[in-house]
Design a protein around this motif. Structure first.
Motif, PDB file in Angstrom:
ATOM      1  N   ASN A   5       0.698  -1.162   0.177  1.00 18.78           N
ATOM      2  CA  ASN A   5      -0.084  -0.096  -0.071  1.00 18.78           C
ATOM      3  C   ASN A   5       0.707   1.153  -0.190  1.00 18.78           C
ATOM      4  O   ASN A   5       1.890   1.229   0.428  1.00 18.78           O
ATOM      5  CB  ASN A   5      -0.765   0.123   1.305  1.00 18.78           C
ATOM      6  CG  ASN A   5      -1.804  -1.217   1.250  1.00 18.78           C
ATOM      7  OD1 ASN A   5      -1.194  -2.085   2.096  1.00 18.78           O
ATOM      8  ND2 ASN A   5      -2.873  -1.295   0.671  1.00 18.78           N
ATOM      9  N   ASP A  34      -3.409  -5.970   6.239  1.00 22.41           N
ATOM     10  CA  ASP A  34      -4.038  -4.759   5.771  1.00 22.41           C
ATOM     11  C   ASP A  34      -3.817  -3.654   6.684  1.00 22.41           C
ATOM     12  O   ASP A  34      -3.767  -3.781   7.978  1.00 22.41           O
ATOM     13  CB  ASP A  34      -5.590  -5.167   5.777  1.00 22.41           C
ATOM     14  CG  ASP A  34      -6.496  -4.247   4.954  1.00 22.41           C
ATOM     15  OD1 ASP A  34      -5.929  -3.883   3.852  1.00 22.41           O
ATOM     16  OD2 ASP A  34      -7.491  -4.095   5.351  1.00 22.41           O
ATOM     17  N   GLY A  79      -7.677   0.822   5.027  1.00 20.87           N
ATOM     18  CA  GLY A  79      -7.216  -0.474   4.390  1.00 20.87           C
ATOM     19  C   GLY A  79      -6.945  -0.405   2.937  1.00 20.87           C
ATOM     20  O   GLY A  79      -7.258   0.454   2.242  1.00 20.87           O
ATOM     21  N   THR A 104      -5.577  -5.107  -2.069  1.00 25.58           N
ATOM     22  CA  THR A 104      -6.057  -6.384  -1.692  1.00 25.58           C
ATOM     23  C   THR A 104      -6.670  -7.268  -2.580  1.00 25.58           C
ATOM     24  O   THR A 104      -6.458  -8.536  -2.884  1.00 25.58           O
ATOM     25  CB  THR A 104      -7.423  -6.173  -0.508  1.00 25.58           C
ATOM     26  OG1 THR A 104      -6.835  -5.344   0.427  1.00 25.58           O
ATOM     27  CG2 THR A 104      -8.018  -7.464   0.038  1.00 25.58           C
ATOM     28  N   SER A 163      -5.419 -11.692   3.286  1.00 25.12           N
ATOM     29  CA  SER A 163      -4.901 -10.574   4.369  1.00 25.12           C
ATOM     30  C   SER A 163      -5.687 -10.777   5.504  1.00 25.12           C
ATOM     31  O   SER A 163      -7.040 -10.716   5.550  1.00 25.12           O
ATOM     32  CB  SER A 163      -4.868  -8.987   3.594  1.00 25.12           C
ATOM     33  OG  SER A 163      -4.394  -9.134   2.433  1.00 25.12           O
ATOM     34  N   THR A 201      -7.285  -8.444   8.448  1.00 27.65           N
ATOM     35  CA  THR A 201      -7.711  -7.011   8.196  1.00 27.65           C
ATOM     36  C   THR A 201      -8.457  -6.614   9.570  1.00 27.65           C
ATOM     37  O   THR A 201      -8.853  -7.640  10.331  1.00 27.65           O
ATOM     38  CB  THR A 201      -8.609  -6.793   7.022  1.00 27.65           C
ATOM     39  OG1 THR A 201      -8.927  -5.392   6.938  1.00 27.65           O
ATOM     40  CG2 THR A 201      -9.633  -7.886   7.221  1.00 27.65           C
ATOM     41  N   THR A 225     -11.526  -5.041   2.739  1.00 26.81           N
ATOM     42  CA  THR A 225     -10.996  -6.070   2.714  1.00 26.81           C
ATOM     43  C   THR A 225     -11.745  -7.158   3.164  1.00 26.81           C
ATOM     44  O   THR A 225     -11.910  -8.210   2.906  1.00 26.81           O
ATOM     45  CB  THR A 225      -9.553  -6.056   3.539  1.00 26.81           C
ATOM     46  OG1 THR A 225      -8.653  -5.261   2.638  1.00 26.81           O
ATOM     47  CG2 THR A 225      -8.758  -7.531   3.441  1.00 26.81           C
TER      48      THR A 225
END
Length: 508
Positions: free
Chosen positions: A326, A404, A409, A414, A424, A426, A437
């Motif tokens: 990310n 995440d 998020g 994702t 992931s 989360t 997510t």
């Protein structure tokens, strides 16, 4: 004392340098040029350099609301959301009646851990109040009100190009039933690429509105007799919410590109799902919540380009590799604390962090220092910077489990991870951005990976170290499972969208 040599070898004192009474400090005085420079640096993920310039500008001109707006964006891109909100507040204090400033602050509010849906709603409603001041009255619509006729759908976006947003709406634009729907696209930002060309081929009516005024875009939509107009930008870059506020089409929807509400009286519906907007939260949206199978669909990269799903890395490595792909703005201190706890519990584990900007030493050091605050072993971290999108997606081949960010998020990140076989852990929270997510993985039958608290987030990530056999099985099945789910089953998803359009149209 400095001397000048004469031809005969004698020396005499040098003439003294006379300085006028004016300041002799050297600095760039064109502040607007400095702001533009900072914006360009930020676009290159050189966020620390951009922040240094903007700090200088606001120190010299404390009433420059544009500088504060840019500074807020840079703070957000650095993951310093509290500083970002303070800068947004200062900009709005200087220019309280500027709707563009209020709109820009929505983005930060949607990512602030302390913010509630009510906070976001109030900012959006303030935007609606400002943008409609002095607006001409909404004109009657002359569209033929036949409930079952072919409908003209207009899509407005600045992201009709290779952009993460296009991955969650592009396939919808291209796959409408041509017997029932006629599509027109309005591109609101300059610049095109190979994906723009692909969209142009598949969309019957294309309008390059990148240099059009709001008035011209409004008139064109009316002239095109659009029945349902869809906003794909929300409060993100390239939006034309000022046009939507005048209601050029009888039915207006916001969806996909910036998956939250707009706050506009003139926006009829917001497409969401059961896991992103809960029933008791509908009061914090000005739009009617229309629930689709999932809040977005996914336009995945061709498997021949990104390759097959690879075996679980830990089976070969002997240790678990977590991954975060990310942007740096999502690496907030609250998130880093959770990741440091996971790594401390699994000393053999590794964490790959890949984001534009991490190729710059200063940005990488900033992130490292956040981990060091919590005693993390930097030897467990691997940093990767910018790359092309295919290499970026292939990085998931090295990762066993995604982590995440919280509370901002992953969305497309994702979906790309899932497409490459990587689920992931989360932690859904108040903001829609924290719930995407969970929505995706519930669709795929993976609710266990959604934690109910920060402690549970850490516990579930650590527990996966002893579930390697199960991880390997999930990895093998994920891509095929996505293909039959609402996330990537285009026929299923577009059919649900078209049913929603038809219902809204018949109601009108």
């Amino acid at each position: 004392m400095q001397v000048h040599a004469l031809q005969d070898g004698a020396a005499q004192p040098a003439p003294s340098l006379r300085v006028s009474g004016q300041s002799s400090r050297l600095r760039v005085e064109r502040l607007e040029l400095l702001i533009q420079t900072a914006q360009e640096l930020a676009a290159q993920a050189r966020i620390l350099e951009a922040r240094e310039i903007l700090d200088d500008v606001v120190a010299r001109d404390p009433e420059n609301h544009r500088a504060y707006l840019c500074l807020a964006a840079v703070h957000e891109a650095s993951g310093q959301i509290e500083d970002a909100m303070a800068a947004f507040a200062r900009a709005c204090e200087i220019a309280p009646d500027d709707p563009l400033l209020v709109s820009a602050s929505v983005f930060g509010c949607d990512r602030a851990p302390a913010a509630t849906l009510e906070d976001g709603y109030r900012i959006r409603r303030r935007f609606n109040e400002l943008i409609t001041r002095g607006m001409p009255p909404i004109l009657p619509h002359t569209n033929l009100p036949a409930p079952d006729r072919k409908l003209r759908i207009g899509y407005v976006s600045g992201d009709l190009r290779h952009h993460s947003a296009s991955k969650v709406f592009g396939v919808v634009l291209l796959k409408h039933d041509p017997a029932q729907f006629e599509v027109c696209a309005y591109m609101t930002l300059a610049g095109s690429d190979w994906l723009t060309d692909q969209l142009k081929v598949g969309i019957p009516h294309w309008r390059d509105a990148s240099v059009w005024s709001n008035d011209r875009l409004y008139e064109q939509i009316r002239a095109d007799e659009i029945d349902i107009l869809v906003d794909l930008s929300g409060h993100s870059a390239g939006n034309r919410l000022a046009v939507f506020a005048r209601k050029p089409a009888p039915v207006q929807v916001t969806a996909w590109g910036y998956a939250t509400g707009t706050g506009l009286d003139a926006m009829d519906a917001f497409f969401a799902d059961d896991d992103t907007v809960y029933p008791d939260e509908e009061r914090w949206f000005s739009e009617e919540i229309i629930r689709l199978p999932r809040i977005v669909s996914f336009w995945p990269t061709d498997p021949q380009i990104v390759g097959p799903v690879m075996p679980l890395p830990c089976l070969k490595n002997g240790y678990l590799t977590f991954g975060v792909l990310n942007r740096v703005g999502k690496l907030k201190i609250q998130t880093v604390e959770l990741w440091a706890r996971i790594l401390a519990a699994l000393p053999d584990a590794r964490l790959i962090i890949k984001a534009p900007g991490l190729e710059h030493p200063g940005v990488r050091l900033m992130v490292q220092q956040r981990f060091q605050q919590f005693g993390a072993d930097l030897g467990q971290l691997q940093f990767r910077g910018s790359s092309d999108s295919i290499e970026h997606q292939k990085t998931w081949n090295e990762i066993d489990v995604g982590l995440d960010p919280w509370p901002d998020g992953g969305g497309v990140s994702t979906l790309e991870a899932l497409w490459m076989g990587v689920p992931s852990v989360t932690l859904p929270y108040r903001q829609i951005a924290s719930r995407l997510t969970t929505s995706f993985q519930k669709e795929l039958g993976l609710p266990w990976l959604s934690a109910a608290s920060a402690d549970e987030y850490v516990e579930r990530a650590v527990a996966l170290n002893s579930q390697r056999k199960e991880l390997a099985q999930v990895r093998r099945w994920l891509r095929d499972t996505m293909c039959v789910s609402a996330l990537a089953n285009t026929k299923l998803y577009v059919g649900a969208v078209e049913d929603a359009y038809r219902t809204l149209w018949r109601r009108w």
